[in-house]
Design an enzyme around this catalytic site. Structure first.
Site, short mmCIF file in Angstrom:
data_model
loop_
_atom_site.label_atom_id
_atom_site.label_comp_id
_atom_site.label_asym_id
_atom_site.label_seq_id
_atom_site.Cartn_x
_atom_site.Cartn_y
_atom_site.Cartn_z
N GLU A 67 49.28 34.31 54.87
CA GLU A 67 50.79 34.94 54.60
C GLU A 67 51.32 33.89 54.11
O GLU A 67 51.64 32.95 55.05
CB GLU A 67 51.04 35.91 55.48
CG GLU A 67 50.38 37.07 55.39
CD GLU A 67 51.20 37.96 56.60
OE1 GLU A 67 51.83 37.59 57.38
OE2 GLU A 67 50.44 39.13 56.65
N LYS A 240 41.50 42.28 32.79
CA LYS A 240 41.16 43.02 31.45
C LYS A 240 40.82 41.98 30.64
O LYS A 240 39.81 41.17 30.44
CB LYS A 240 42.47 43.86 31.02
CG LYS A 240 42.68 44.96 32.28
CD LYS A 240 43.76 45.84 31.90
CE LYS A 240 44.09 46.87 33.40
NZ LYS A 240 45.09 47.65 32.87
C1 PLP Z 1 45.87 48.51 34.07
C2 PLP Z 1 47.54 48.40 33.86
C3 PLP Z 1 48.23 48.21 34.85
C4 PLP Z 1 47.47 48.51 36.39
O1 PLP Z 1 46.72 47.63 36.81
P1 PLP Z 1 45.86 48.16 38.05
O2 PLP Z 1 45.17 46.91 38.28
O3 PLP Z 1 44.96 49.34 37.56
O4 PLP Z 1 46.63 48.57 39.34
C5 PLP Z 1 49.53 48.24 34.98
N1 PLP Z 1 50.25 48.23 33.53
C6 PLP Z 1 49.45 48.30 32.48
C7 PLP Z 1 50.02 48.28 31.14
C8 PLP Z 1 48.02 48.36 32.73
O5 PLP Z 1 47.23 48.50 31.36
#
Ligand code: PLP
Length: 431
Positions: A67, A240
């Site tokens: 932390e 992503k």
């Molecule tokens: C995927 C995504 C998120 C959220 O991400 P998580 O890791 O699933 O919580 C937020 N904003 C956008 C534009 C996304 O495509």
């Protein structure tokens, strides 16, 4: 000693300790490896991480509580962890060209929540693209905490072009004077005009948040314009197009550094996931290589080729095509609901998700569209020369969904699996 051929390998070969301790769970992991290897994964928010990223995520850094921030921790024993986090931060700043980076958010949604905590009070007005138009839940949509605890107002895309209506965005921003304006989303096939959003944020006195979760890898690889000159804060996932572990980052100008850091910890989170921080550092290192620039451009080239091939087969695409990694198919003219198509394609070994299209006359849980993208298939090495075959499989799968021709689906599945065998991915069985 002869090696067991890959296709005969069992979980005992790949995960000996896991198999010994928990064969039930090990079997599920092995089944997932098989599924990821054999199918064509077109979900635009997914990817295949490298072996190095996989290894970093599976390290004993997992065991450590940290932390705080490097040099300012609430636990001792941070000799190595501090260096890991400093490395990740330095690489994030260098790759995106920002003053400040926080690599601790657990994922994209908590990262966005930290932005609210940093810049707004409960009940304040915030603005984002409506979820059914392609925005994200965390941009103030009603069912999300961000829409319950803040007053979300939403903008749209134009029905005729599928593009953001900036006149309407300006009008709404000047009327509502939101604290935050989010740009970016989850189903946007076109380039985001960060400069136009920045102008409106300035006029209306809002903090501009560029949520580049989907396109971070394209930005890093020079295949999408960068929000850095325009946005006050940049939020992104790391898993992503950026092709890192599941995680997130907040990037900002120096003036916002303190507010962001305080919001993430102690505002919202406890200890950072150090194994993830390490894997983010690895992914950022990979994303800084020339080969990643090629990857990012190949993702876009594949998406454009796939869009063309789908248009040639009579599919309607929202906005008429794509500038990035994502294609949003509107199946209304094919008379097949998105969910029916997505489920049939899944049986055909093509993994997509059903999605609303702008101004969708159908319900969100049973919408008109299917969302596809090319980050995963590009990571496996498929090129533009394969996109006609991919479009053909989608076409045959959607037709089969329309006519109820169940027998067509396993046949497609076999063809898909055969092609994918030639394109292995890290950590997956190869035959
Ligand atoms: C995927 C995504 C998120 C959220 O991400 P998580 O890791 O699933 O919580 C937020 N904003 C956008 C534009 C996304 O495509």
């Amino acid at each position: 000693m002869t090696q067991t051929p890959a296709h005969q390998q069992t979980s005992a070969h790949q995960h000996p300790a896991l198999t010994a301790t928990d064969p039930e769970l090990a079997a599920l992991v092995t089944a997932e490896e098989r599924l990821q290897a054999d199918t064509l994964r077109l979900i635009p928010s997914e990817n295949y991480v490298s072996t190095a990223v996989l290894e970093a995520s599976g390290t004993v850094l997992q065991n450590k509580y940290s932390e705080g921030y490097p040099g300012r921790r609430y636990y001792e024993g941070q000799q190595n962890i501090d260096q890991v986090e400093r490395l990740a931060v330095a690489r994030a700043k260098a790759l995106f060209g920002t003053d400040h980076a926080n690599v601790q958010p657990y994922s994209g949604s908590p990262a966005n929540l930290a932005v609210y905590l940093a810049f707004a009070e409960p009940g304040d007005t915030v603005m984002g693209m409506a979820l059914p138009m392609g925005g994200h839940l965390t941009h103030g949509w009603g069912v999300s905490a961000t829409g319950k605890w803040f007053r979300g107002v939403q903008y749209a895309v134009r029905q005729d072009t599928g593009l953001v209506d900036f006149d309407a965005v300006r009008e709404l921003a000047l009327k509502e004077r939101p604290k935050l304006i989010f740009c970016g989303g989850t189903a946007l096939p076109r380039t985001i005009d960060f400069a136009a959003f920045a102008e409106i944020a300035r006029e209306s006195g809002a903090v501009l948040v560029a949520d580049i979760a989907h396109i971070a890898g394209l930005v890093a690889g020079g295949a999408h314009p960068s929000p850095v000159p325009y946005a006050d804060v940049i939020s992104t996932t790391t898993h992503k197009t950026l092709r890192g572990p599941r995680g997130a980052m907040l990037l900002a100008r120096e003036e916002h550094a303190k507010a962001i850091d305080k919001a993430v910890f102690p505002g919202l989170q406890g200890g950072p996931h150090n194994q993830t921080t390490a894997a983010i550092a690895v992914a950022l290192h990979e994303a800084a290589q020339p080969s990643f620039r090629s990857y990012a451009h190949a993702v876009v080239a594949n998406a454009k080729a796939l869009a063309e091939a789908l248009l040639a087969r009579g599919f309607d695409l929202v906005s008429g095509g794509t500038d990035n990694h994502l294609v949003l198919m509107d199946l209304t003219s094919k008379d097949v609901p998105g969910k029916v198509a997505a489920k049939a394609l899944d049986r055909a070994g093509i993994v997509v998700n059903y999605n609303t299209v702008p101004y969708d006359p159908r319900k969100p849980f049973d919408p008109s569209g299917v969302r596809i993208g090319t980050p995963s298939l590009t990571s496996r090495g498929l090129g533009t020369e394969h996109m006609a075959a991919v479009a053909d499989w989608i076409d045959r799968g959607v037709r089969a969904a329309g006519t109820g021709d169940e027998d067509a689906l396993p046949k497609i599945r076999g063809e898909v699996a055969e092609l994918m065998t030639a394109f292995p991915a890290p950590g997956l069985p190869t035959a």
